[in-house]
Design a protein around this motif. Structure first.
Motif, PDB file in Angstrom:
ATOM      1  N   ARG A 139      66.714  54.419  62.939  1.00  0.00           N
ATOM      2  CA  ARG A 139      66.634  53.678  61.668  1.00  0.00           C
ATOM      3  C   ARG A 139      65.160  53.442  61.293  1.00  0.00           C
ATOM      4  NH1 ARG A 139      70.930  49.180  63.415  1.00  0.00           N
ATOM      5  NH2 ARG A 139      70.023  49.737  65.426  1.00  0.00           N
ATOM      6  N   ALA A 191      75.244  40.933  80.656  1.00  0.00           N
ATOM      7  CA  ALA A 191      75.513  40.731  79.228  1.00  0.00           C
ATOM      8  C   ALA A 191      74.361  39.999  78.533  1.00  0.00           C
ATOM      9  CB  ALA A 191      76.804  39.947  79.059  1.00  0.00           C
ATOM     10  N   VAL A 245      67.270  60.489  70.269  1.00  0.00           N
ATOM     11  CA  VAL A 245      66.912  60.975  71.603  1.00  0.00           C
ATOM     12  C   VAL A 245      67.816  62.109  72.093  1.00  0.00           C
ATOM     13  CG1 VAL A 245      65.820  58.814  72.339  1.00  0.00           C
ATOM     14  CG2 VAL A 245      68.279  59.172  72.773  1.00  0.00           C
ATOM     15  N   ASN A 283      64.938  52.963  76.671  1.00  0.00           N
ATOM     16  CA  ASN A 283      65.843  51.857  76.364  1.00  0.00           C
ATOM     17  C   ASN A 283      66.992  52.275  75.446  1.00  0.00           C
ATOM     18  OD1 ASN A 283      66.460  48.901  75.546  1.00  0.00           O
ATOM     19  ND2 ASN A 283      65.841  49.851  73.612  1.00  0.00           N
ATOM     20  N   ALA A 284      66.791  53.313  74.631  1.00  0.00           N
ATOM     21  CA  ALA A 284      67.832  53.721  73.668  1.00  0.00           C
ATOM     22  C   ALA A 284      69.140  53.977  74.409  1.00  0.00           C
ATOM     23  CB  ALA A 284      67.401  54.988  72.928  1.00  0.00           C
ATOM     24  N   GLY A 285      70.192  53.391  73.927  1.00  0.00           N
ATOM     25  CA  GLY A 285      71.472  53.601  74.590  1.00  0.00           C
ATOM     26  C   GLY A 285      72.557  52.812  73.914  1.00  0.00           C
ATOM     27  N   SER A 308      72.040  49.131  83.751  1.00  0.00           N
ATOM     28  CA  SER A 308      72.981  48.042  83.465  1.00  0.00           C
ATOM     29  C   SER A 308      73.679  47.623  84.758  1.00  0.00           C
ATOM     30  CB  SER A 308      74.048  48.517  82.472  1.00  0.00           C
ATOM     31  OG  SER A 308      75.092  47.562  82.353  1.00  0.00           O
ATOM     32  N   THR A 330      64.379  49.692  67.345  1.00  0.00           N
ATOM     33  CA  THR A 330      64.838  49.121  66.080  1.00  0.00           C
ATOM     34  C   THR A 330      65.688  47.859  66.261  1.00  0.00           C
ATOM     35  OG1 THR A 330      66.773  50.562  66.143  1.00  0.00           O
ATOM     36  CG2 THR A 330      64.850  51.372  64.925  1.00  0.00           C
ATOM     37  N   SER A 331      65.965  47.495  67.506  1.00  0.00           N
ATOM     38  CA  SER A 331      66.916  46.399  67.732  1.00  0.00           C
ATOM     39  C   SER A 331      66.779  45.902  69.167  1.00  0.00           C
ATOM     40  CB  SER A 331      68.337  46.942  67.489  1.00  0.00           C
ATOM     41  OG  SER A 331      69.314  45.976  67.810  1.00  0.00           O
ATOM     42  N   GLY A 332      67.386  44.756  69.442  1.00  0.00           N
ATOM     43  CA  GLY A 332      67.617  44.306  70.810  1.00  0.00           C
ATOM     44  C   GLY A 332      66.410  44.339  71.733  1.00  0.00           C
ATOM     45  N   PHE A 333      66.637  44.863  72.949  1.00  0.00           N
ATOM     46  CA  PHE A 333      65.594  44.866  73.986  1.00  0.00           C
ATOM     47  C   PHE A 333      64.347  45.634  73.535  1.00  0.00           C
ATOM     48  CE2 PHE A 333      69.225  45.119  77.386  1.00  0.00           C
ATOM     49  CZ  PHE A 333      69.595  43.813  77.101  1.00  0.00           C
ATOM     50  N   THR A 342      73.631  60.268  74.732  1.00  0.00           N
ATOM     51  CA  THR A 342      72.568  59.306  74.443  1.00  0.00           C
ATOM     52  C   THR A 342      71.973  58.741  75.733  1.00  0.00           C
ATOM     53  OG1 THR A 342      73.813  58.667  72.459  1.00  0.00           O
ATOM     54  CG2 THR A 342      71.996  57.209  73.146  1.00  0.00           C
ATOM     55  N   PRO A 388      70.338  44.979  83.285  1.00  0.00           N
ATOM     56  CA  PRO A 388      70.787  43.673  82.794  1.00  0.00           C
ATOM     57  C   PRO A 388      72.305  43.536  82.789  1.00  0.00           C
ATOM     58  CG  PRO A 388      69.364  44.821  81.180  1.00  0.00           C
ATOM     59  CD  PRO A 388      69.836  45.821  82.195  1.00  0.00           C
ATOM     60  N   PHE A 414      74.291  45.234  70.724  1.00  0.00           N
ATOM     61  CA  PHE A 414      75.031  46.090  71.660  1.00  0.00           C
ATOM     62  C   PHE A 414      76.549  45.983  71.474  1.00  0.00           C
ATOM     63  CE2 PHE A 414      77.072  46.380  75.870  1.00  0.00           C
ATOM     64  CZ  PHE A 414      76.686  47.632  76.287  1.00  0.00           C
TER      65      PHE A 414
END
Ligand code: NDP
Ligand code: 8X3
Length: 253
Positions: free
Chosen positions: A35, A184, A59, A85-87, A139, A11-14, A109, A182, A189
């Motif tokens: 979402r 920043a 998750v 990826n969820a986190g 990360s 739903t977002s980001g990566f 999570t 990754p 996030f």
């Protein structure tokens, strides 16, 4: 047969950027996240390019994870890439000031959720066999300590070691495992980490050149589309303008 990517946190980001990037490569998509309206928006954007299946999913709920996997339509069961990826990070304050609930949420999570999804999808990945990939989003915080990282960084160290350990157990299955770590990157996030404080979130990226969601999506798709005999164990990626600080030393005044 069309390759299928199963993405958590789409739903977002990566996660959302990876969905768009996989679609450019012609992969069918299973997109999940809490979402649902965002999943619907993304599905309507991509559905003319590739088959898309969406499912609202937290998750942390292992029964819900299994139910989503069991309910996958036949055309979406040939999973060739699981993108775990969820986190999230919460509470950038020093450890003594952090509510225990925030530590639990990160563990539930980033660790339990990632394990839940991996366990449920593994049979499908093994069925796909050679060329299938588990791509875990770790990360730099899982490798390098910094103030305020406490449980967040530790969850990502779990992701790193779990990825390596899985490699051992999946050796004969053809399934690959990669920890993409990754530094920043400008996504939602930091807004989550600062509990919606837009000014504080913007300050983290002000005056520098962070990674973008698309930078990481490129790496995710690169890893998933390598020839089946190649396994990248870990990819640590930082913006050129991010590096390490000297050790902190406590001194008498
Ligand atoms: P975003 O906040 O933009 O995206 C996080 C995604 O995770 C959202 O789609 C969100 O979906 C999902 N998510 C969070 N909690 C849950 C849950 N309980 N169940 C299902 N989905 C959940 O951040 P990023 O894209 O930056 O983060 C993606 C991953 O990358 C995270 O694991 C993060 O730790 C890691 N990372 C991020 C870095 C950065 O600087 N941005 C750097 C290194 C790693 P929804 O809320 O709809 O459920
Ligand atoms: C998040 C990246 O640099 O904030 O995982 O630790 S950083």
């Amino acid at each position: 047969m069309t390759n299928v990517a199963f993405i958590t946190g789409a739903t977002s980001g990566f996660g959302r950027a990876a969905a768009r990037r996989f679609a450019r490569e012609g992969w069918a998509l299973v997109l999940t996240g809490r979402r649902f309206e965002r999943l619907e928006e993304l599905a309507s954007e991509l559905k003319d390019q590739v088959p898309v299946h969406i499912a609202a999913l937290d998750v942390r709920d292992s029964a819900a994870v299994q139910a989503v996997v069991d309910a996958l339509p036949p055309a979406f069961r040939g999973v060739a890439a699981l993108v775990n990826n969820a986190g999230l990070a919460l509470a950038p304050e020093p450890a003594p000031q952090v509510a225990l609930a925030d530590w639990h949420t990160m563990i539930d999570t980033n660790v339990t959720g990632l394990v839940n999804v991996t366990h449920a999808i593994l049979p499908l990945l093994i069925e796909t066999g050679a060329g299938a990939s588990i791509i875990n989003i770790g990360s730099v915080a899982g490798e390098w300590p910094y103030p305020g990282s406490h449980v967040y960084g530790a969850t990502k160290t779990f992701v790193k070691q779990f990825s390596l350990n899985l490699r051992c157990d999946l050796l004969k299955t053809g399934v690959r495992v990669t920890d993409i770590a990754p530094g920043a990157a400008e996504t939602e996030f930091t807004l989550v980490r600062t509990r919606g404080n837009e000014a504080a979130a913007a300050a983290v990226y002000r005056g520098t050149t962070p990674l973008t969601a698309e930078d990481i999506a490129d790496q995710i798709v690169y890893v998933a589309t390598l020839p089946p005999h190649i396994n990248i164990n870990r990819l640590e990626i930082m913006a050129q303008r991010q590096a390490w600080s000297p050790f902190a030393v406590d001194r008498d005044a």
